[in-house]
Design a protein around this motif. Structure first.
Motif, PDB file in Angstrom:
ATOM      1  N   MET A 154      -0.778 -17.255 -14.401  1.00  0.00           N
ATOM      2  CA  MET A 154       0.415 -16.699 -15.036  1.00  0.00           C
ATOM      3  C   MET A 154       1.643 -17.424 -14.513  1.00  0.00           C
ATOM      4  N   GLN A 155       2.601 -17.665 -15.394  1.00  0.00           N
ATOM      5  CA  GLN A 155       3.860 -18.302 -15.035  1.00  0.00           C
ATOM      6  C   GLN A 155       4.960 -17.239 -15.116  1.00  0.00           C
ATOM      7  N   PRO A 156       5.377 -16.672 -13.984  1.00  0.00           N
ATOM      8  CA  PRO A 156       6.357 -15.572 -14.024  1.00  0.00           C
ATOM      9  C   PRO A 156       7.710 -15.970 -14.610  1.00  0.00           C
ATOM     10  N   SER A 157       8.069 -17.249 -14.528  1.00  0.00           N
ATOM     11  CA  SER A 157       9.372 -17.660 -15.060  1.00  0.00           C
ATOM     12  C   SER A 157       9.468 -17.442 -16.564  1.00  0.00           C
ATOM     13  N   GLU A 158       8.330 -17.433 -17.290  1.00  0.00           N
ATOM     14  CA  GLU A 158       8.360 -17.145 -18.718  1.00  0.00           C
ATOM     15  C   GLU A 158       8.803 -15.707 -18.979  1.00  0.00           C
ATOM     16  N   PHE A 159       8.385 -14.800 -18.117  1.00  0.00           N
ATOM     17  CA  PHE A 159       8.824 -13.416 -18.251  1.00  0.00           C
ATOM     18  C   PHE A 159      10.261 -13.246 -17.759  1.00  0.00           C
ATOM     19  N   GLY A 160      10.718 -14.188 -16.905  1.00  0.00           N
ATOM     20  CA  GLY A 160      12.110 -14.150 -16.485  1.00  0.00           C
ATOM     21  C   GLY A 160      13.077 -14.371 -17.634  1.00  0.00           C
ATOM     22  N   LYS A 161      12.675 -15.157 -18.641  1.00  0.00           N
ATOM     23  CA  LYS A 161      13.531 -15.348 -19.819  1.00  0.00           C
ATOM     24  C   LYS A 161      13.736 -14.025 -20.556  1.00  0.00           C
ATOM     25  N   LEU A 162      12.634 -13.312 -20.783  1.00  0.00           N
ATOM     26  CA  LEU A 162      12.728 -12.023 -21.466  1.00  0.00           C
ATOM     27  C   LEU A 162      13.529 -11.025 -20.640  1.00  0.00           C
ATOM     28  N   ALA A 163      13.339 -11.065 -19.306  1.00  0.00           N
ATOM     29  CA  ALA A 163      14.069 -10.143 -18.439  1.00  0.00           C
ATOM     30  C   ALA A 163      15.568 -10.402 -18.502  1.00  0.00           C
ATOM     31  N   LEU A 164      15.975 -11.679 -18.494  1.00  0.00           N
ATOM     32  CA  LEU A 164      17.405 -11.991 -18.555  1.00  0.00           C
ATOM     33  C   LEU A 164      18.000 -11.555 -19.890  1.00  0.00           C
ATOM     34  N   VAL A 165      17.258 -11.717 -20.977  1.00  0.00           N
ATOM     35  CA  VAL A 165      17.765 -11.309 -22.289  1.00  0.00           C
ATOM     36  C   VAL A 165      17.996  -9.804 -22.339  1.00  0.00           C
ATOM     37  N   LEU A 166      16.993  -9.026 -21.954  1.00  0.00           N
ATOM     38  CA  LEU A 166      17.112  -7.567 -22.042  1.00  0.00           C
ATOM     39  C   LEU A 166      18.135  -7.026 -21.052  1.00  0.00           C
ATOM     40  N   TRP A 167      18.055  -7.495 -19.800  1.00  0.00           N
ATOM     41  CA  TRP A 167      18.977  -6.976 -18.795  1.00  0.00           C
ATOM     42  C   TRP A 167      20.413  -7.406 -19.087  1.00  0.00           C
ATOM     43  N   GLY A 168      20.594  -8.668 -19.459  1.00  0.00           N
ATOM     44  CA  GLY A 168      21.936  -9.143 -19.780  1.00  0.00           C
ATOM     45  C   GLY A 168      22.520  -8.432 -20.986  1.00  0.00           C
ATOM     46  N   ALA A 169      21.711  -8.183 -22.013  1.00  0.00           N
ATOM     47  CA  ALA A 169      22.194  -7.475 -23.202  1.00  0.00           C
ATOM     48  C   ALA A 169      22.570  -6.043 -22.859  1.00  0.00           C
ATOM     49  N   LEU A 214      16.812 -21.100 -19.495  1.00  0.00           N
ATOM     50  CA  LEU A 214      17.454 -19.905 -18.953  1.00  0.00           C
ATOM     51  C   LEU A 214      18.977 -20.055 -18.946  1.00  0.00           C
ATOM     52  N   THR A 215      19.458 -21.258 -18.638  1.00  0.00           N
ATOM     53  CA  THR A 215      20.899 -21.512 -18.686  1.00  0.00           C
ATOM     54  C   THR A 215      21.430 -21.378 -20.102  1.00  0.00           C
ATOM     55  N   ALA A 216      20.667 -21.847 -21.083  1.00  0.00           N
ATOM     56  CA  ALA A 216      21.085 -21.716 -22.485  1.00  0.00           C
ATOM     57  C   ALA A 216      21.167 -20.247 -22.890  1.00  0.00           C
ATOM     58  N   VAL A 217      20.234 -19.436 -22.434  1.00  0.00           N
ATOM     59  CA  VAL A 217      20.285 -17.993 -22.728  1.00  0.00           C
ATOM     60  C   VAL A 217      21.537 -17.373 -22.112  1.00  0.00           C
ATOM     61  N   LEU A 218      21.862 -17.772 -20.886  1.00  0.00           N
ATOM     62  CA  LEU A 218      23.068 -17.260 -20.224  1.00  0.00           C
ATOM     63  C   LEU A 218      24.315 -17.618 -21.022  1.00  0.00           C
ATOM     64  N   PHE A 219      24.417 -18.869 -21.461  1.00  0.00           N
ATOM     65  CA  PHE A 219      25.577 -19.286 -22.248  1.00  0.00           C
ATOM     66  C   PHE A 219      25.615 -18.564 -23.597  1.00  0.00           C
ATOM     67  N   GLY A 220      24.442 -18.319 -24.183  1.00  0.00           N
ATOM     68  CA  GLY A 220      24.406 -17.576 -25.432  1.00  0.00           C
ATOM     69  C   GLY A 220      24.946 -16.164 -25.269  1.00  0.00           C
ATOM     70  N   LEU A 221      24.580 -15.499 -24.179  1.00  0.00           N
ATOM     71  CA  LEU A 221      25.083 -14.147 -23.930  1.00  0.00           C
ATOM     72  C   LEU A 221      26.594 -14.160 -23.699  1.00  0.00           C
ATOM     73  N   LEU A 222      27.085 -15.149 -22.940  1.00  0.00           N
ATOM     74  CA  LEU A 222      28.523 -15.235 -22.708  1.00  0.00           C
ATOM     75  C   LEU A 222      29.280 -15.497 -24.004  1.00  0.00           C
ATOM     76  N   TRP A 223      28.710 -16.345 -24.847  1.00  0.00           N
ATOM     77  CA  TRP A 223      29.365 -16.658 -26.120  1.00  0.00           C
ATOM     78  C   TRP A 223      29.437 -15.410 -27.013  1.00  0.00           C
ATOM     79  N   LEU A 224      28.332 -14.672 -27.075  1.00  0.00           N
ATOM     80  CA  LEU A 224      28.319 -13.462 -27.902  1.00  0.00           C
ATOM     81  C   LEU A 224      29.237 -12.390 -27.347  1.00  0.00           C
ATOM     82  N   ALA A 225      29.417 -12.382 -26.030  1.00  0.00           N
ATOM     83  CA  ALA A 225      30.301 -11.388 -25.417  1.00  0.00           C
ATOM     84  C   ALA A 225      31.766 -11.739 -25.583  1.00  0.00           C
ATOM     85  N   GLY A 226      32.059 -12.905 -26.159  1.00  0.00           N
ATOM     86  CA  GLY A 226      33.445 -13.282 -26.393  1.00  0.00           C
ATOM     87  C   GLY A 226      34.131 -13.885 -25.197  1.00  0.00           C
TER      88      GLY A 226
END
Length: 446
Positions: A154-169, A214-226
């Motif tokens: 198992m590669q835990p970093s793959e689940f880290g992407k989902l965790a950052l999306v849900l927790w960040g949202a 993961l960095t792209a997901v972070l920037f996506g959340l910041l962009w959507l947050a204005g």
């Protein structure tokens, strides 16, 4: 009375009732326009995003299973395994992922938000276990795997992407409700520190490809947050400097960067994989050499069923097959953007945008590497490449998009009017079509 007066006094013939059809002379010109109007009307229906996410993801998974079976047979035989070994593992992961996708699609938004913190804590714990000697496993030079026993990893970093999306949202939605996102400190803290924690744990294992996503997901959340432009550019500049330092200090990453656009393997064959990926695509032609007829998978192209499965698809299915895959990803991306843009719920907007950013950026990195336009990052093609650790969280994320697409008021109303496939009909109601319910008339009434 004269003939002229008689003609004037006679009543005019009644005008023929309109049938709603265009005149004969306008049919040639009105046909394409009518088709365009009908297509636009169908495209604007409430369930369009729902069908695009569901249909596009399922087609990608099924086509990916076919290509995994075709691309992995020779590799399995080289390892002394059954030809269908990798296919069976991928099929098992797809079945489990289908269950996760169904659960995620049926869960209410409230339960999705409740999963955010436990999923983040579990991901951080597992990513810490990866660095423990004897527990973590190194694959292709990256220490980012956990051995689950037997042939399962198992590669835990793959689940880290989902965790950052849900927790960040969830975090941004709570601050949005309290009107705190206008202050930069509330916009960045604790989102940036937690994201840097995940990035640090990933980079300890040397997996820069996952860190970029993961960095792209972070920037996506910041962009959507204005986030303000200067703040967004500042964070992006810091990330760019850190990435440049990480690439400069690694000979392996520098060699991958040098293989962009390479047409020759080089004196030490450092660009072997990149060049043979281009060879596979070039030899496919328009319709390909045929399913199972690839030559590059016979030991010439490394990782034919994982990172470079798109090259095998191009060789066997040709340009038509690769364009079909690109069209499916484009439909999935459009549907995700549409769901994020039409909702009034801030959590749904941030989560849908984060999932869409994750899948689209990962697909672009993988396909760009195969085409020789980007360095080889070692990330799989979402929903397509072999790998259960990547498939399971991605299918759960697709289930999130399905749930969000179903949760729109217009989509709920449209789904409520559909004829149920299973279960009993309401008493006294007879289904006449997909859109209309007609009350059952008393006996003998016409």
């Amino acid at each position: 009375m004269t003939a002229r007066s008689a003609k004037a006094a006679s009543p005019r013939p009644a005008r023929r009732p309109s049938t709603g059809r265009p005149p004969r002379g306008g049919r040639v010109l009105g046909g394409p326009r009518r088709l365009y109007v009908q297509a636009k009307r169908a495209w604007d229906r409430p369930l369009t995003a729902y069908y695009l996410v569901l249909g596009g993801s399922l087609l990608l998974i099924v086509l990916g299973l076919v290509m995994v079976y075709s691309a992995s047979q020779i590799k399995a035989l080289q390892y002394g395994l059954a030809p269908s070994y990798f296919f069976r593992k991928q099929l098992l992961a797809a079945v489990l992922g289908g269950g996760l996708m169904l659960v995620a699609a049926r869960m209410p938004v409230r339960l999705h938000r409740m999963l955010a913190y436990p999923l983040l804590a579990g991901s951080v714990f597992l990513m810490c276990l990866v660095q423990v000697p004897g527990i973590g496993v190194a694959v292709n030079g990256n220490q980012n795997w956990l051995n689950l026993g037997g042939a399962f990893q198992m590669q835990p970093s793959e689940f880290g992407k989902l965790a950052l999306v849900l927790w960040g949202a969830d975090l941004l939605a709570r601050k949005h409700d309290k009107k705190l996102l206008a202050q930069w400190k509330h916009l960045l803290v604790p989102l940036i520190p937690v994201a840097f924690l995940l990035l640090g744990l990933i980079m300890l294992g040397g997996d820069m490809g996952t860190a970029v996503i993961l960095t792209a997901v972070l920037f996506g959340l910041l962009w959507l947050a204005g986030a303000p432009t200067r703040l967004f550019v500042g964070v992006l500049s810091v990330a760019g400097v850190v990435a440049a330092l990480l690439i400069k200090t690694s000979a392996n990453r520098m060699s991958r960067l040098a293989c962009i656009g390479a047409t020759d393997p080089g004196p030490s064959d450092q660009c072997w994989q990149a060049v043979h990926g281009i060879y596979a695509l070039a030899s496919g032609g328009f319709f390909g050499s045929g399913l199972g007829a690839s030559m590059e998978k016979w030991g010439e192209l490394p990782e034919p069923h994982t990172d470079f499965i798109f090259a095998i698809a191009g060789e066997e299915l040709g340009l038509a097959g690769t364009l079909s895959v690109l069209a499916l990803f484009a439909a999935l991306g459009y549907a995700g953007i549409r769901v994020a843009g039409r909702t009034e719920d801030p959590f749904v907007r941030y989560a849908a945008g984060g999932v869409t950013t994750w899948i689209m950026v990962q697909a672009m990195i993988n396909i760009g590497a195969v085409l020789g336009l980007l360095p080889i990052a070692g990330v799989p093609l979402p929903l397509f490449s072999f790998g259960g650790s990547a498939l399971l969280p991605t299918m759960f994320a697709v289930g999130l998009l399905i749930a969000f697409a179903r949760d729109e008021p217009a989509a709920r109303a449209a789904l409520a009017m559909r004829q149920p496939v299973f279960g009993r009909k309401p008493a006294g109601v007879r289904w006449k079509s997909m859109r209309r319910r007609v009350k059952k008339r008393p006996s003998g009434e016409r």
